[in-house]
Design an enzyme around this catalytic site. Structure first.
Site, mmCIF file in Angstrom:
data_model
loop_
_atom_site.group_PDB
_atom_site.id
_atom_site.type_symbol
_atom_site.label_atom_id
_atom_site.label_comp_id
_atom_site.label_asym_id
_atom_site.label_seq_id
_atom_site.Cartn_x
_atom_site.Cartn_y
_atom_site.Cartn_z
ATOM 1 N N GLU A 111 0.737 -1.124 0.040
ATOM 2 C CA GLU A 111 -0.007 -0.164 -0.009
ATOM 3 C C GLU A 111 0.790 1.204 0.011
ATOM 4 O OE1 GLU A 111 -1.665 1.479 3.874
ATOM 5 O OE2 GLU A 111 -1.476 -0.782 4.516
ATOM 6 N N CYS A 152 -3.445 -3.238 4.121
ATOM 7 C CA CYS A 152 -2.620 -4.535 4.733
ATOM 8 C C CYS A 152 -2.772 -5.969 4.122
ATOM 9 C CB CYS A 152 -2.383 -4.699 6.393
ATOM 10 S SG CYS A 152 -2.058 -3.097 6.991
ATOM 11 N N HIS A 165 -2.543 -10.473 11.535
ATOM 12 C CA HIS A 165 -2.190 -9.201 11.302
ATOM 13 C C HIS A 165 -1.945 -8.342 12.438
ATOM 14 C CE1 HIS A 165 -1.496 -5.180 9.798
ATOM 15 N NE2 HIS A 165 -2.521 -4.898 9.992
HETATM 16 N N1 ACO Z 1 0.582 2.640 30.951
HETATM 17 C C1 ACO Z 1 -0.176 1.592 30.502
HETATM 18 N N2 ACO Z 1 -1.098 1.618 29.620
HETATM 19 C C2 ACO Z 1 -1.483 2.747 28.855
HETATM 20 C C3 ACO Z 1 -0.935 4.134 29.628
HETATM 21 C C4 ACO Z 1 0.323 3.704 30.444
HETATM 22 N N3 ACO Z 1 0.587 4.838 31.056
HETATM 23 N N4 ACO Z 1 -1.506 4.885 29.029
HETATM 24 C C5 ACO Z 1 -2.403 4.452 28.101
HETATM 25 N N5 ACO Z 1 -2.607 3.081 28.170
HETATM 26 C C6 ACO Z 1 -3.215 2.101 27.419
HETATM 27 C C7 ACO Z 1 -4.702 2.475 27.193
HETATM 28 O O1 ACO Z 1 -5.254 2.161 28.450
HETATM 29 C C8 ACO Z 1 -5.159 1.716 25.963
HETATM 30 O O2 ACO Z 1 -5.126 0.347 26.527
HETATM 31 P P1 ACO Z 1 -6.700 -0.463 26.493
HETATM 32 O O3 ACO Z 1 -7.211 -0.309 25.082
HETATM 33 O O4 ACO Z 1 -6.338 -1.945 26.440
HETATM 34 O O5 ACO Z 1 -7.502 0.192 27.356
HETATM 35 C C9 ACO Z 1 -3.804 1.606 25.121
HETATM 36 O O6 ACO Z 1 -2.739 2.058 26.328
HETATM 37 C C10 ACO Z 1 -3.874 2.757 24.144
HETATM 38 O O7 ACO Z 1 -4.170 4.018 24.745
HETATM 39 P P2 ACO Z 1 -5.220 4.753 23.891
HETATM 40 O O8 ACO Z 1 -5.459 5.836 24.623
HETATM 41 O O9 ACO Z 1 -6.313 3.878 23.643
HETATM 42 O O10 ACO Z 1 -4.533 5.051 22.601
HETATM 43 P P3 ACO Z 1 -4.906 6.127 21.648
HETATM 44 O O11 ACO Z 1 -6.401 6.127 21.126
HETATM 45 O O12 ACO Z 1 -4.081 7.328 21.700
HETATM 46 O O13 ACO Z 1 -3.978 5.431 20.490
HETATM 47 C C11 ACO Z 1 -4.734 3.570 18.297
HETATM 48 C C12 ACO Z 1 -4.205 3.961 19.863
HETATM 49 C C13 ACO Z 1 -5.948 4.261 18.250
HETATM 50 C C14 ACO Z 1 -4.382 2.384 18.223
HETATM 51 C C15 ACO Z 1 -3.571 4.695 17.717
HETATM 52 O O14 ACO Z 1 -2.255 4.411 17.913
HETATM 53 C C16 ACO Z 1 -3.950 4.347 16.213
HETATM 54 O O15 ACO Z 1 -4.723 5.016 15.609
HETATM 55 N N6 ACO Z 1 -2.974 3.753 15.475
HETATM 56 C C17 ACO Z 1 -3.229 3.423 13.874
HETATM 57 C C18 ACO Z 1 -4.439 2.650 13.572
HETATM 58 C C19 ACO Z 1 -4.208 1.025 13.812
HETATM 59 O O16 ACO Z 1 -3.311 0.635 13.910
HETATM 60 N N7 ACO Z 1 -5.468 0.337 13.803
HETATM 61 C C20 ACO Z 1 -5.293 -1.164 13.838
HETATM 62 C C21 ACO Z 1 -6.039 -1.689 12.644
HETATM 63 S S1 ACO Z 1 -5.770 -1.058 11.055
HETATM 64 C C22 ACO Z 1 -4.169 -1.235 10.844
HETATM 65 O O17 ACO Z 1 -3.595 -2.141 10.934
HETATM 66 C C23 ACO Z 1 -3.344 0.063 10.232
#
Ligand code: ACO
Length: 510
Positions: A94, A128, A259
């Site tokens: 991609e 992906c 994945h």
């Molecule tokens: N210590 C331990 N854990 C923590 C801490 C900390 N200090 N702070 C946050 N966390 C945890 C949260 O509780 C959460 O865990 P949980 O979901 O089990 O409750 C995790 O860390 C992530 O924190 P979020 O606040 O949910 O993260 P955020 O919303 O900022 O971002 C996300 C996460 C949405 C996955 C982002 O990284 C993203 O958009 N990534 C790209 C998209 C992606 O990968 N999608 C997956 C499928 S599609 C693909 O493959 C591209």
């Protein structure tokens, strides 16, 4: 038409699957702990919350063409294959740098000396999932009337970069090439391919001048889990219809790879499959010490109501911990250390299982695979590992070729989060410029890596290859530091620089 074993045995080549694999990841990474500090997020968010340790990244010296050139050339060299033994070559990616010219056509330069231009296949795109679609095409080709007895090569490769913000730590990059044919050590199980496809705007790349996707992170996770539910159900239905089992559950798999956008999602996915199993059973045993311990409160719950239910998620992760440790954790070696490679991510999981498990723990085992590409396209399918692990067998050779993964990961250079951010800013400013000479270090690249030397005024790209020194000859990181910084070999160099725009092979000969 239902799967017909008799027909498969008589009309199709036997044991079609993956014969060899070659993995390439960038020679530098950023530590996720350092990135947490640099990004000003709470300690543990990336490392514990997302489950990521290190993230590989490319400087402007590498692009999708160079990644794929490197991995294909290494696959051919390490397996001592001749370029005219390949009848199909296709790329799943991609990472688009040209809206018309496929990466596959760039790779054709590697075949030039062999004179082999009779090679089917082009590029396949859907986030992906492109690599999986390419893989299915290759398997279909080998099992079709078009097959001419030659091997197929499938290349998956991507540079996974996000804009500054919460998605950036889920980036990564790399390439993985697979050699396919009959009598393979990893055999595609016939009749067991489950598919789910749907329209969704969870992650997409509408801005063609930017490397970055537009991403709705939470929606993408929901779409991933929903696709997992649907593919698992369809896969299980196919197992039942083919009469392979009376009841299908996680027990059906010895290993299961996913994945992997980030490792925590994969751990949750194993929990999700456990939830699916639990909801399928008419009277699941939830007593302490039993298979579904801790899930009693969720009897009758609807899968679609649970995507954001943290209670369900936690209980399922706890209940499936043992299965995760045994069947899936070994698949996370590359994902944890390199990050999301996009199309190679799932196959990096497969390579990690082969590298992590012993031969005895691999023979005759079933490996489940879940592929997900945003937008969205998903599949669950399975591979059966061959029962012949004798010295010199194809399984033995495949395993031996992946045994150096840990060593190679250790040979990478750690770059500070500050420097990583500066390099990303530079990539962002210079992405898609013409009349451009890349600035990134060549010294830091692994031996045998192709790199971009110039993009001319017509956007035509030129590549060179860093002289190859076998990874096997680099016993320690200290030694590798020496090799990486040593001047080019004084041995005679044979240059296959063609009168084309690209010089592709710069190999050291004895
Ligand atoms: N210590 C331990 N854990 C923590 C801490 C900390 N200090 N702070 C946050 N966390 C945890 C949260 O509780 C959460 O865990 P949980 O979901 O089990 O409750 C995790 O860390 C992530 O924190 P979020 O606040 O949910 O993260 P955020 O919303 O900022 O971002 C996300 C996460 C949405 C996955 C982002 O990284 C993203 O958009 N990534 C790209 C998209 C992606 O990968 N999608 C997956 C499928 S599609 C693909 O493959 C591209």
């Amino acid at each position: 038409m239902p799967y017909n074993k008799e027909m498969s045995d008589t009309r199709w080549p036997k044991d079609v699957g993956i014969i060899a694999m070659e993995v390439y990841f960038p020679s530098q990474y950023v530590d996720q702990e350092d990135l947490e500090i640099c990004d000003g997020v709470s300690k543990g968010k990336y490392t514990i919350g997302l489950g990521q340790a290190k993230m590989g990244f490319c400087t402007d010296r590498e692009d999708i063409n160079s990644l794929c050139l490197t991995v294909v050339q290494r696959l051919m060299e390490r397996n001592q294959l001749s370029y005219d033994s390949i009848g199909r070559l296709e790329v799943g990616t991609e990472t688009i740098i040209d809206k018309s010219k496929s990466v596959k056509t760039v790779l054709m330069q590697l075949f030039q000396d062999s004179g082999n231009t009779s090679i089917e296949g082009v590029d396949t795109v859907n986030a992906c999932f492109g690599g999986t679609s390419a893989l299915f095409n290759a398997v279909n080709w080998i099992e079709s009337s078009s097959w001419d007895g030659r091997y197929a090569v499938v290349v998956t490769g991507d540079i996974a970069v996000y804009a500054k913000g919460n998605a950036r730590p889920t980036g990564g990059g790399g390439a993985l090439a697979m050699l396919l044919g009959p009598n393979a050590p990893l055999v595609f199980e016939r009749g067991l391919r489950a598919i789910h496809m749907q329209h969704a705007y969870d992650f997409f790349k509408p801005n063609l001048s930017s490397e970055y996707p537009v991403v709705d992170g939470k929606l993408s996770v929901q779409c991933y889990l929903d696709a997992l539910d649907k593919c698992y159900k369809r896969y299980c239905d196919k197992v039942l219809r083919n009469g392979l089992e009376d009841v299908v559950s996680l027990e059906h798999f010895d290993y299961i790879c996913f994945h992997t956008p980030f490792c925590k999602l994969v751990q949750k996915s194993v929990g999700r499959l456990m939830l699916n199993d639990f909801l399928q059973e008419s009277n699941p045993d939830t007593d302490e010490g039993c298979r579904y311990a801790g899930l009693d409160a969720f009897r009758g719950i609807k899968l679609e109501d649970t995507f954001h239910n943290k209670e369900v998620e936690k209980a399922c992760v706890k209940c499936s911990k043992e299965q995760f440790e045994k069947k899936t954790k070994p698949s996370l070696l590359l994902a944890n250390n390199v990050g999301n490679m996009y199309t190679p991510s799932l196959y990096g999981g497969l390579a990690s299982v082969i590298a992590s498990a012993s031969l005895a723990d691999l023979v005759n085992k079933r490996i489940g695979l879940f592929s997900y590409g945003s937008g969205l396209a998903a599949s669950m399918f399975s591979l059966r590992v061959s029962s012949d692990a004798s010295v010199g067998s194809r399984l033995y050779k495949l395993k031996a070729s992946l045994d150096d993964l840990n060593k190679r990961l250790d040979q990478r250079k750690c770059v500070s989060a500050k420097e990583f951010t500066a390099l990303m800013d530079h990539r962002e400013r210079t992405h898609h410029l013409c009349d451009y000479t890349p600035q990134g270090s060549i010294e830091d690249l692994f031996p045998g890596t192709y790199y971009l030397t110039q993009v001319d005024h017509m956007h035509r790209r030129q590549y060179q290859r860093k002289p190859l020194v076998d990874f096997e000859q680099t016993p320690s990181p200290e030694c590798n530091t020496y090799l990486l910084s040593s001047p080019p070999s004084k041995k005679p160099v044979r240059n296959h620089i063609k009168n084309t725009m690209v010089s592709v092979v710069n190999e050291v000969v004895n």
